[in-house]
Design an enzyme around this catalytic site. Structure first.
Site, PDB file in Angstrom:
ATOM      1  N   SER A 545      82.674   8.455   8.841  1.00  0.00           N
ATOM      2  CA  SER A 545      81.919   9.608   8.362  1.00  0.00           C
ATOM      3  C   SER A 545      82.065  10.764   9.363  1.00  0.00           C
ATOM      4  O   SER A 545      83.189  11.181   9.657  1.00  0.00           O
ATOM      5  CB  SER A 545      80.460   9.213   8.143  1.00  0.00           C
ATOM      6  OG  SER A 545      79.742  10.229   7.505  1.00  0.00           O
ATOM      7  N   HIS A 663      80.818   5.407   0.398  1.00  0.00           N
ATOM      8  CA  HIS A 663      80.803   5.876   1.779  1.00  0.00           C
ATOM      9  C   HIS A 663      80.474   4.747   2.755  1.00  0.00           C
ATOM     10  O   HIS A 663      81.000   4.707   3.863  1.00  0.00           O
ATOM     11  CB  HIS A 663      79.776   7.000   1.919  1.00  0.00           C
ATOM     12  CG  HIS A 663      79.929   7.803   3.156  1.00  0.00           C
ATOM     13  ND1 HIS A 663      81.017   8.624   3.392  1.00  0.00           N
ATOM     14  CD2 HIS A 663      79.128   7.942   4.247  1.00  0.00           C
ATOM     15  CE1 HIS A 663      80.881   9.215   4.560  1.00  0.00           C
ATOM     16  NE2 HIS A 663      79.743   8.822   5.100  1.00  0.00           N
TER      17      HIS A 663
END
Length: 692
Positions: A545, A663
């Protein structure tokens, strides 16, 4: 010659020389913008070619099966949660999984002494369906649960009737449901959601998050009870107080600040508590008073109290100290304050009036709290009116565990400590400090076998994050356990931009100060070499991320400092990120490309715009979670295409697409294990490590 060979032939990508845009008078080319159409046949064909190349490289490593066995041993273990009491007769709910299970299940014990029953078992669902949350009603009659497809984001609420096992026809309003909180009488629940398509202008469906209330069986659309009518980027959360009198409503400016309002359930009266978007606040109702954990006028945090009759008149109970106060939980009539002391957790116990009573001794250097969608959540839990105190704990060498704490005996007793095949006594976790480019002292954890010889050739995986007030603290993963077993070393740098040392540490790498985080990370890599731990060829950087952005930028800026880079679910085009879903909200962290000063700064480090043909970049793997709703899944594609075309002196540059992952990772434990094996194979091949 290693399996991750610089000479491997990469599939070419069409380069559109006409694609680009002008920003603040400067032309920026974007030759691979066509890849942003993920479903287009040309994009899909190129992804498949890249995937075939990557898998051929990663599967060529001798010892892949040994790595899979090591990961599986640490990943497949029983998982247990503390019981959730709900309903009469001792009814309670538990999250549980056996080693063979791919997904956690929700279990029910109908009364004290009754056997456990499986209530929700996502292992029987499609492999890409995820049970994101499950919240029992206070009377234990219903469970509101969120099901998502392909990732843990985008959940939709369903309601299960416990007595019959049937699903109610209720379909709450909105999309991307989260943060469920029941009314005390179980007549309905509050939840946070994005608006339904058509309720907002096209393209803004990921914004205008609000709190709604759904009434069971009413058939009427849920009513919107809290949100913002002017700022589309704010997002919301809701909790109902233990006493059942109030809903605690929060409106967040990403992770930097929030506004808190109480909704009195008896008459829908609104009671402001934290009225300005200037600080981070968490609120708990205790009797006729409020506990307010805040960083207002206290960058490292303090605990305040206020009467319900004057909720904005705060008085300090626990003052700011040299350590960062992360959370305070009122449990069993006492206050459990969790501090970050040099990036690991310590728990102090206080009386209701703030008087310090004692410290709670943890099993080792580790972490208690966790980061979730509602900010930092305390790892100490239990009712205010009761004597049960539960403590979550993990370390780099101990998987997430649950303990009971007996205050009277001052005794922490294991409730569930998983067996992951790792003997913690064989490893050491040390904390070192090193100077960054500007002289700032930065801390870093090093984890390795005690008997590892200091020969200057350690294979090191260096990780960091550096943003959004998120701290790098002791966490366990099965991949890390396998890496340690094979003699690898873990390094975790607490670079600026995180929350380890309070608001000032976070703000030191905000917007046009972001370079501080990059400098801190590069300095960590160079310190490990200068101090004789390793050499650049044996050093891999890893980030997920925002951490993926961190490792990509530092690879562009200091390529000779790293032997390999593993970049997962990153944002890499820093001039286009606001156009993706909710990421326009992240301008409060990164700055805005539309601002002349901030835009120029972003262009100066944006990885996609800073590939230089004359530089020899390290071996790099970019992971694209194709169902990602948090970071642009096309950014890794564009970056790999550009590096393969322009970074011809280095590499190779591999694309690892995750087709059923969001994610946070895969939808099943089996998928997560395979992802870990691929990552370990990349490290071993790139750094010349032979498993076994």
């Amino acid at each position: 010659m290693t399996p991750v060979d610089r000479t491997c032939k990469s599939p070419s990508a069409r380069r559109d020389a006409r694609s680009g845009y002008t920003l603040h008078g400067q032309r920026f080319d974007d030759p691979y913008a066509w890849m942003e159409q993920l479903d287009a046949p040309e994009t899909q064909a190129w992804i498949s070619e890249q995937e075939a190349l990557t898998q051929s490289v990663l599967h060529a490593l001798p010892g892949r099966e040994a790595l899979r066995e090591a990961v599986t041993r640490s990943a497949r273990h029983a998982r247990r949660s503390p019981p959730i009491a709900a309903g009469p007769g001792g009814r309670e709910f538990l999250w549980q999984a056996e080693a063979r299970d791919d997904k956690l299940k929700l279990l029910l014990r109908r009364h004290e002494g009754a056997p456990l029953e499986t209530l929700l078992d996502p292992n029987t669902w499609a492999s890409n369906e995820v049970l994101v949350f499950a919240v029992p009603s206070p009377d234990g009659a219903f469970v509101a649960f969120g099901k998502a497809v392909g990732s843990a984001h985008g959940a939709l609420i369903h309601v299960l009737e416990v007595s019959t096992g049937r699903l109610l026809p209720d379909r709450p309003r909105g999309t991307s449901h989260a943060s469920v909180a029941w009314r005390p009488d179980a007549s309905g629940f509050f939840y946070a959601a994005n608006p339904d398509p058509g309720e907002v202008p096209t393209g803004e469906e990921a914004h205008w998050n609000a709190v709604y209330e759904h009434r069971l069986g009413s058939g009427a659309p849920a009513r919107r009870v809290f949100g913002d009518d002017h700022e589309k980027e704010y997002w919301c959360t809701v909790k109902v107080s233990e006493c059942g009198r109030f809903a605690v409503l929060a409106k967040w400016d990403y992770v930097h600040a929030n506004v808190i309002t109480l909704l009195r359930l008896a008459d829908d009266a609104r009671i402001p508590v934290a009225t300005a978007m200037t600080s981070l606040n968490q609120v708990q109702v205790i009797g006729e008073s409020l506990l307010i954990h805040t960083d207002l006028d206290a960058p490292r945090g303090r605990l305040c109290t206020a009467p319900l009759t004057a909720p904005t008149q705060w008085r300090t109970l626990i003052p700011e100290s040299e350590h960062t106060l992360q959370t305070v939980a009122g449990v069993g009539g006492r206050l459990y304050a969790v501090y970050s002391r040099a990036a690991s957790h310590h728990v102090r116990i206080h009386a209701e009036d703030g008087t310090w009573l004692r410290d709670l001794k943890l099993p080792a250097l580790g972490a208690v709290n966790r980061n979730e969608g509602e900010g930092i959540v305390s790892g100490v839990s239990g009712p205010w009116r009761g004597d049960e105190v539960w403590v979550n704990f993990m370390s780099y060498v101990q998987a997430p565990s649950v303990y009971r704490y007996d205050y009277d005996a001052d005794l922490l007793t294991p409730y569930h400590v998983p067996d992951v095949g790792l003997d913690a006594s064989e490893y050491v976790t040390e904390q070192v400090w090193y100077p960054s480019l500007d002289g700032t002292r930065v801390s870093m954890f090093l984890v390795h076998r005690k008997d590892l010889p200091r020969d200057g050739q350690w294979p090191v995986r260096l990780s960091g994050y550096g943003g959004f007030n998120i701290s790098v603290e002791p966490r366990f993963t099965s991949l890390q356990a396998a890496w340690l077993k094979w003699g690898g070393v873990l390094a975790f740098a607490n670079v600026r931009g995180g929350g380890e040392y309070g608001r000032a540490w976070h703000e030191a790498a905000l917007k046009t100060r972001r370079q501080n985080a990059f400098d801190d990370f590069i300095a960590a890599a160079r310190w490990l070499v200068s101090e004789g731990y390793t050499v650049p060829a044996r050093l891999a950087s890893r980030g997920n991320s925002n951490g993926g952005l961190l490792v990509a930028v530092t690879a562009m800026q200091a390529p000779a400092s790293f032997g390999a880079v593993f970049c997962r679910a990153p944002t890499l085009d820093m001039l286009r990120f606001p156009s993706f879903g909710y990421l326009s909200s992240a301008t409060v962290e990164y700055g805005s490309p539309e601002d002349p000063v901030e835009g120029a700064y972003l262009a100066g480090y944006s990885p996609y715009h800073n590939v230089r043909a004359g530089l020899r970049y390290p071996r790099m793997a970019f992971v694209a979670a194709l169902n990602d709703r948090t970071a642009p899944p096309h950014d890794p594609l564009k970056m790999v295409a550009r590096l393969q075309a322009e970074g011809t002196q280095g590499g190779p540059f591999l694309l690892l697409p995750l087709r059923d992952s969001g994610h946070g990772g895969g939808t099943t434990l089996t998928a997560l294990i395979e992802q870990d094996v691929d990552e370990l194979c990349f490290y071993c091949g790139a750094l010349g490590v032979s498993p076994g």
